[in-house]
Design a protein around this motif. Structure first.
Motif, mmCIF file in Angstrom:
data_model
loop_
_atom_site.group_PDB
_atom_site.id
_atom_site.type_symbol
_atom_site.label_atom_id
_atom_site.label_comp_id
_atom_site.label_asym_id
_atom_site.label_seq_id
_atom_site.Cartn_x
_atom_site.Cartn_y
_atom_site.Cartn_z
ATOM 1 N N VAL A 74 0.716 -1.163 0.072
ATOM 2 C CA VAL A 74 0.017 0.108 0.157
ATOM 3 C C VAL A 74 0.710 1.439 0.128
ATOM 4 C CG1 VAL A 74 -2.206 -1.124 0.841
ATOM 5 C CG2 VAL A 74 -0.058 -0.177 2.438
ATOM 6 N N GLY A 75 2.166 0.910 0.212
ATOM 7 C CA GLY A 75 2.852 2.291 0.216
ATOM 8 C C GLY A 75 3.614 2.603 -1.061
ATOM 9 N N LEU A 76 3.233 1.714 -2.291
ATOM 10 C CA LEU A 76 3.649 1.965 -3.328
ATOM 11 C C LEU A 76 2.922 2.744 -4.329
ATOM 12 C CD1 LEU A 76 5.481 -1.449 -3.749
ATOM 13 C CD2 LEU A 76 6.586 0.539 -3.066
ATOM 14 N N TYR A 77 3.507 3.396 -5.366
ATOM 15 C CA TYR A 77 2.343 4.244 -6.179
ATOM 16 C C TYR A 77 1.978 3.097 -7.135
ATOM 17 C CZ TYR A 77 3.597 8.868 -5.113
ATOM 18 O OH TYR A 77 3.589 10.185 -4.604
ATOM 19 N N PRO A 78 0.720 3.253 -7.439
ATOM 20 C CA PRO A 78 0.359 2.425 -8.644
ATOM 21 C C PRO A 78 1.060 2.052 -9.928
ATOM 22 C CG PRO A 78 -1.486 4.027 -8.123
ATOM 23 C CD PRO A 78 -0.122 4.384 -7.307
ATOM 24 N N ASN A 79 1.285 1.070 -10.494
ATOM 25 C CA ASN A 79 2.043 0.803 -11.616
ATOM 26 C C ASN A 79 1.300 1.683 -12.958
ATOM 27 O OD1 ASN A 79 3.719 -0.883 -10.469
ATOM 28 N ND2 ASN A 79 2.482 -2.893 -11.101
ATOM 29 N N PRO A 80 2.013 2.228 -13.785
ATOM 30 C CA PRO A 80 1.724 2.787 -14.762
ATOM 31 C C PRO A 80 1.250 1.934 -16.070
ATOM 32 C CG PRO A 80 4.144 2.803 -14.977
ATOM 33 C CD PRO A 80 3.720 2.158 -13.562
ATOM 34 N N THR A 81 0.226 2.549 -16.630
ATOM 35 C CA THR A 81 -0.265 1.668 -18.144
ATOM 36 C C THR A 81 0.410 2.235 -19.042
ATOM 37 O OG1 THR A 81 -2.090 1.430 -16.710
ATOM 38 C CG2 THR A 81 -2.294 0.909 -18.830
ATOM 39 N N VAL A 107 -1.269 9.751 -6.866
ATOM 40 C CA VAL A 107 -1.621 9.686 -5.505
ATOM 41 C C VAL A 107 -1.460 11.145 -4.461
ATOM 42 C CG1 VAL A 107 -1.925 8.404 -3.272
ATOM 43 C CG2 VAL A 107 -1.239 7.339 -5.713
ATOM 44 N N THR A 108 -2.395 11.650 -4.217
ATOM 45 C CA THR A 108 -2.349 13.076 -3.485
ATOM 46 C C THR A 108 -2.823 13.138 -1.972
ATOM 47 O OG1 THR A 108 -4.473 13.761 -4.254
ATOM 48 C CG2 THR A 108 -2.796 14.188 -5.773
ATOM 49 N N ALA A 109 -2.557 14.127 -1.467
ATOM 50 C CA ALA A 109 -3.100 14.191 -0.175
ATOM 51 C C ALA A 109 -2.529 13.344 0.920
ATOM 52 C CB ALA A 109 -4.714 14.164 0.031
ATOM 53 N N ASN A 110 -1.432 12.582 0.620
ATOM 54 C CA ASN A 110 -0.846 11.809 1.636
ATOM 55 C C ASN A 110 -1.601 10.678 1.879
ATOM 56 O OD1 ASN A 110 1.749 11.638 3.046
ATOM 57 N ND2 ASN A 110 1.267 12.748 4.645
ATOM 58 N N LYS A 111 -2.042 10.175 0.625
ATOM 59 C CA LYS A 111 -2.928 8.865 0.787
ATOM 60 C C LYS A 111 -2.110 7.647 1.146
ATOM 61 C CE LYS A 111 -6.643 10.467 -1.700
ATOM 62 N NZ LYS A 111 -7.261 10.761 -2.965
ATOM 63 N N LEU A 112 -1.005 7.668 0.543
ATOM 64 C CA LEU A 112 0.016 6.450 0.645
ATOM 65 C C LEU A 112 0.498 6.303 2.121
ATOM 66 C CD1 LEU A 112 2.204 6.691 -2.299
ATOM 67 C CD2 LEU A 112 0.369 5.041 -1.783
ATOM 68 N N GLU A 113 0.822 7.416 2.662
ATOM 69 C CA GLU A 113 1.262 7.197 4.278
ATOM 70 C C GLU A 113 0.040 7.101 5.179
ATOM 71 O OE1 GLU A 113 2.892 10.075 7.767
ATOM 72 O OE2 GLU A 113 3.129 10.764 5.669
ATOM 73 N N ALA A 115 -2.695 5.202 4.043
ATOM 74 C CA ALA A 115 -2.802 3.731 4.008
ATOM 75 C C ALA A 115 -1.850 2.699 4.588
ATOM 76 C CB ALA A 115 -2.732 3.373 2.452
ATOM 77 N N ARG A 116 -0.473 3.209 4.652
ATOM 78 C CA ARG A 116 0.336 2.499 5.465
ATOM 79 C C ARG A 116 0.300 2.448 7.018
ATOM 80 N NH1 ARG A 116 6.614 2.530 3.642
ATOM 81 N NH2 ARG A 116 6.509 0.506 2.580
ATOM 82 N N ASN A 117 -0.285 3.631 7.383
ATOM 83 C CA ASN A 117 -0.643 3.684 8.894
ATOM 84 C C ASN A 117 -1.587 2.754 9.370
ATOM 85 O OD1 ASN A 117 1.413 5.615 9.363
ATOM 86 N ND2 ASN A 117 0.048 7.322 9.090
ATOM 87 N N ALA A 118 -2.467 2.696 8.395
ATOM 88 C CA ALA A 118 -3.569 1.809 8.447
ATOM 89 C C ALA A 118 -3.291 0.491 8.563
ATOM 90 C CB ALA A 118 -4.866 1.879 7.652
ATOM 91 N N GLU A 119 -2.325 -0.056 7.785
ATOM 92 C CA GLU A 119 -1.804 -1.226 7.568
ATOM 93 C C GLU A 119 -0.920 -1.817 8.881
ATOM 94 O OE1 GLU A 119 -2.656 -4.071 6.067
ATOM 95 O OE2 GLU A 119 -4.137 -2.774 5.009
ATOM 96 N N ALA A 120 0.073 -0.777 9.275
ATOM 97 C CA ALA A 120 0.789 -0.872 10.533
ATOM 98 C C ALA A 120 -0.196 -1.224 11.897
ATOM 99 C CB ALA A 120 1.512 0.468 10.739
ATOM 100 N N LEU A 121 -1.251 -0.584 11.892
ATOM 101 C CA LEU A 121 -2.335 -1.122 12.857
ATOM 102 C C LEU A 121 -2.744 -2.553 12.665
ATOM 103 C CD1 LEU A 121 -4.617 2.053 13.005
ATOM 104 C CD2 LEU A 121 -2.778 1.280 14.681
ATOM 105 N N GLY A 122 -2.746 -3.063 11.465
ATOM 106 C CA GLY A 122 -3.081 -4.473 11.047
ATOM 107 C C GLY A 122 -2.202 -5.345 11.542
ATOM 108 N N ILE A 123 -0.978 -4.730 11.437
ATOM 109 C CA ILE A 123 0.558 -5.662 11.828
ATOM 110 C C ILE A 123 0.116 -5.685 13.390
ATOM 111 C CG2 ILE A 123 2.904 -5.702 12.146
ATOM 112 C CD1 ILE A 123 3.037 -4.413 9.176
#
Length: 157
Positions: A74-81, A107-113, A115-123
């Motif tokens: 979730v911390g990675l940018y989506p692949n280009p097409t 990806v704007t508005a710090n969405k990757l970070e 998403a990473r924070n949400a997954e860190a809670l999952g860990i």
């Protein structure tokens, strides 16, 4: 080896035949080798066997590994097409079109970070679930051990 043989008190020793494998009715994985079972089955030895071979603990560890993989993803940018566009002329005389297609999601508005924070809670949740399951396994072994010890004491008196 019988179920009652596994839960004897600490002071009682037991000989294990080298070719003996634990029966499936004791709830242990059949991959346990006779050499893994100590000659004297103490409470500590039973706890260690349960922690080593309980399948629910393996599932909890796999869940944590899954969450770690998602954390990375979730911390990675989506692949280009990238693609090639080609259309041929029709009978009505439309022109031939060739072209290159390039698309990238920004990806704007710090969405990757976020998403990473949400997954860190999952860990963290997975680690808590693993600790809780380990405590349940040890508690179950201790309850059964002491229950068997109490029943053995009653029979011997």
């Amino acid at each position: 080896m019988r179920r009652s043989d596994l839960a004897k008190p600490k002071s009682i020793s037991q000989e294990v035949e080298p070719a003996a494998k634990p029966s499936t009715d004791i709830g242990l994985i059949s991959s346990i080798q006779a050499s893994e079972i100590p000659e004297t089955l103490t409470l500590d030895a039973l706890e260690q066997l349960a922690l080593t071979h309980n399948p629910t603990l393996g599932l909890a560890v796999a869940e944590i590994e899954k969450e770690r993989g998602l954390f990375t993803q979730v911390g990675l940018y989506p692949n280009p097409t990238v693609g090639y566009v080609n259309s041929v002329a029709t009978a009505r005389g439309d022109s031939l079109t060739n072209g290159l297609l390039v698309q990238q999601t920004i990806v704007t508005a710090n969405k990757l970070e976020k998403a990473r924070n949400a997954e860190a809670l999952g860990i963290k949740d997975g680690n808590l679930q693993l600790s809780a399951q380990q405590a349940r396994v040890i508690n179950d072994v201790r309850l059964r051990y002491h229950d068997t010890d109490r029943k053995s004491t009653r029979l011997n008196s």
